[in-house]
Design an enzyme around this catalytic site. Structure first.
Site, PDB file in Angstrom:
ATOM      1  N   THR A 156       8.124   4.377  -2.582  1.00  0.00           N
ATOM      2  CA  THR A 156       8.431   5.777  -2.883  1.00  0.00           C
ATOM      3  C   THR A 156       8.831   6.513  -1.609  1.00  0.00           C
ATOM      4  O   THR A 156       9.891   7.163  -1.555  1.00  0.00           O
ATOM      5  CB  THR A 156       7.178   6.452  -3.477  1.00  0.00           C
ATOM      6  N   TYR A 168       2.486  -1.901  -8.969  1.00  0.00           N
ATOM      7  CA  TYR A 168       2.478  -0.600  -8.288  1.00  0.00           C
ATOM      8  C   TYR A 168       2.375   0.490  -9.353  1.00  0.00           C
ATOM      9  O   TYR A 168       3.352   0.811 -10.029  1.00  0.00           O
ATOM     10  CB  TYR A 168       3.766  -0.485  -7.467  1.00  0.00           C
ATOM     11  N   LYS A 210      -1.421  -1.805  -6.336  1.00  0.00           N
ATOM     12  CA  LYS A 210      -1.352  -0.620  -5.493  1.00  0.00           C
ATOM     13  C   LYS A 210      -1.500   0.542  -6.458  1.00  0.00           C
ATOM     14  O   LYS A 210      -0.635   0.792  -7.289  1.00  0.00           O
ATOM     15  CB  LYS A 210      -0.012  -0.552  -4.772  1.00  0.00           C
ATOM     16  N   SER A 239      -1.752   4.225  -7.227  1.00  0.00           N
ATOM     17  CA  SER A 239      -1.494   5.588  -6.771  1.00  0.00           C
ATOM     18  C   SER A 239      -1.717   6.598  -7.890  1.00  0.00           C
ATOM     19  O   SER A 239      -0.918   7.503  -8.105  1.00  0.00           O
ATOM     20  CB  SER A 239      -0.065   5.710  -6.231  1.00  0.00           C
ATOM     21  N   ASP A 264      -3.846   9.224  -0.576  1.00  0.00           N
ATOM     22  CA  ASP A 264      -4.481   9.308   0.739  1.00  0.00           C
ATOM     23  C   ASP A 264      -5.524  10.431   0.775  1.00  0.00           C
ATOM     24  O   ASP A 264      -6.525  10.322   1.497  1.00  0.00           O
ATOM     25  CB  ASP A 264      -3.426   9.550   1.826  1.00  0.00           C
ATOM     26  N   GLU A 265      -5.271  11.479  -0.012  1.00  0.00           N
ATOM     27  CA  GLU A 265      -6.157  12.640   0.014  1.00  0.00           C
ATOM     28  C   GLU A 265      -7.549  12.358  -0.544  1.00  0.00           C
ATOM     29  O   GLU A 265      -8.475  13.126  -0.356  1.00  0.00           O
ATOM     30  CB  GLU A 265      -5.530  13.852  -0.692  1.00  0.00           C
TER      31      GLU A 265
HETATM   32  C1  LIG Z   1       3.582  10.265  -4.670  1.00  0.00           C
HETATM   33  C2  LIG Z   1       3.467   9.553  -3.361  1.00  0.00           C
HETATM   34  O1  LIG Z   1       4.374   9.543  -2.571  1.00  0.00           O
HETATM   35  N1  LIG Z   1       2.322   8.933  -3.129  1.00  0.00           N
HETATM   36  C3  LIG Z   1       2.052   8.247  -1.911  1.00  0.00           C
HETATM   37  C4  LIG Z   1       1.741   6.814  -2.170  1.00  0.00           C
HETATM   38  O2  LIG Z   1       1.509   6.342  -3.226  1.00  0.00           O
HETATM   39  C5  LIG Z   1       0.895   8.844  -1.145  1.00  0.00           C
HETATM   40  O3  LIG Z   1       0.754   8.182   0.073  1.00  0.00           O
HETATM   41  C6  LIG Z   1       1.098  10.330  -0.899  1.00  0.00           C
HETATM   42  O4  LIG Z   1       2.276  10.539  -0.172  1.00  0.00           O
HETATM   43  C7  LIG Z   1      -0.083  10.914  -0.143  1.00  0.00           C
HETATM   44  O5  LIG Z   1      -1.244  10.625  -0.818  1.00  0.00           O
HETATM   45  C8  LIG Z   1       0.050  12.395   0.071  1.00  0.00           C
HETATM   46  O6  LIG Z   1       0.021  13.072  -1.158  1.00  0.00           O
HETATM   47  C1  LIG Z   2       3.220   5.913  -0.733  1.00  0.00           C
HETATM   48  C2  LIG Z   2       3.627   4.636  -1.206  1.00  0.00           C
HETATM   49  O1  LIG Z   2       2.831   3.783  -1.370  1.00  0.00           O
HETATM   50  C3  LIG Z   2       5.026   4.411  -1.337  1.00  0.00           C
HETATM   51  O2  LIG Z   2       5.756   5.029  -0.612  1.00  0.00           O
HETATM   52  O3  LIG Z   2       5.462   3.620  -2.162  1.00  0.00           O
END
Ligand SMILES: CC(=O)N[C@H](C=O)[C@@H](O)[C@H](O)[C@H](O)CO
Ligand SMILES: CC(=O)C(=O)O
Length: 307
Positions: free
Chosen positions: A52, A144, A174, A176, A201-202
């Protein structure tokens, strides 16, 4: 190395930004210095490329290939793990990228769900993932899960049901998403040699409490060294210290979110904190105004002044 000989994936993986020139072309020369920066300045030894944060869905297949190749080449002998994200809206491109990842020596591949035509059931999604993984059967495969972007919010525990029979190379997720019950259920009910990597990450600390093996995220590009300390503190049983670091990151992100935090802002933040020249994002992600990022940089330096 075949999947069975592969070491379980742990620790931090930076989800890399894609370097562009100011004209918007892929800029391979920044990749070597980027790897150095992650390793030397952040203590981050693994990467998740073309995800992403890397704007993969805005790249051509040809661009994704040359990027993946360069990341693997520059990481060789230096980084522990390179996961190449190969998810696309269509199966053929995904399979082509998966096969290519195997040829160039990637350690693993991952794929998100397609999200123009969305898989309606866990069964359909598993079939899609199976086809993708079958193009690179020697590479560990990770699902993912990123529902906020894909809109595909099938519970991961349902997606994983019986997946090892369909995908012998399956090695983890992974994750998210925010649903920590789903995450915990996956950790506690699926093979211990799979890796569950958290991706928000938060709230990494909460996922560590649920048994996360590691984490993949965008902020580990520039705050990896703080998150390494968070993970160490958690492992040492010092939750108070781990929480202190997590709360600092939350303060930064809440502030950034108010100013419109997105991949464009995040990329510029990385440019300024790292000194690398990763360029602007690509449309439809827009570059942000310098002033906004200046404020976030200032906030970052202030919040982490004592670290
Ligand atoms: C939606 C998105 O980009 N998610 C990222 C990875 O999955 C995260 O690393 C976020 O960038 C991070 O948690 C900050 O919100
Ligand atoms: C944030 C993350 O894992 C991605 O950039 O795909």
């Amino acid at each position: 190395m075949g999947p069975s000989a592969e070491k379980k994936l742990t620790g931090l993986l930076a989800a890399t930004f894609t370097p562009f020139t100011t004209q918007g072309e892929v800029n391979l020369v920044e990749i070597g210095p980027y790897v150095d920066y992650l390793q030397e300045k952040q203590g981050v030894n693994s990467i998740f490329v073309n995800g992403t944060t890397g704007e993969s869905l805005s790249l051509t297949v040809a661009e994704r290939k040359i990027l993946a190749e360069e990341w693997c080449q520059k990481a060789k002998g230096r980084l522990d793990h390179v996961i190449v994200h190969v998810g696309c809206m269509n199966l053929k491109d995904s399979k082509e990228l998966a096969a290519h990842a195997a040829q160039i020596g990637a350690h693993a591949i991952a794929a998100m769900a397609p999200f123009f035509f969305k898989p309606r059931t866990a069964d359909v999604l598993r079939s899609f993932l199976q086809e993708v993984a079958s193009a690179a059967p020697t590479l560990p495969f990770y699902y993912y899960h990123i529902p906020c972007v894909t809109g595909v919010n099938l519970p991961v525990r349902d997606v994983l049901e019986g997946i090892e029979e369909l995908i012998p190379s399956f090695r983890g997720v992974k994750f998210s998403g925010a649903d920590l019950m789903d995450f915990g259920y996956c950790v506690s009910n699926y093979p211990p040699h799979w890796s569950f990597l958290y991706g928000m990450d938060e709230q990494l600390l909460a996922a560590l409490a649920m048994g996360a093996d590691g984490a993949v995220g965008s902020t580990y590009n520039y705050a990896g060294r703080h998150f390494n300390k968070l993970i160490s503190a958690f492992k040492d049983g010092d939750v108070v210290q781990a929480r202190k670091i997590q709360f600092k990151m939350q303060e930064l992100l809440c502030y950034a979110m108010k100013l419109g935090f997105d991949v464009g802002v995040n990329k510029q933040l990385m440019n300024e904190l790292s000194g690398l020249s990763l360029g602007p994002p690509r449309l439809p992600v827009t570059p942000c105004t310098y002033a906004d990022v200046g404020l976030i940089v200032k906030k970052y330096l202030q919040i982490f002044a004592d670290c």
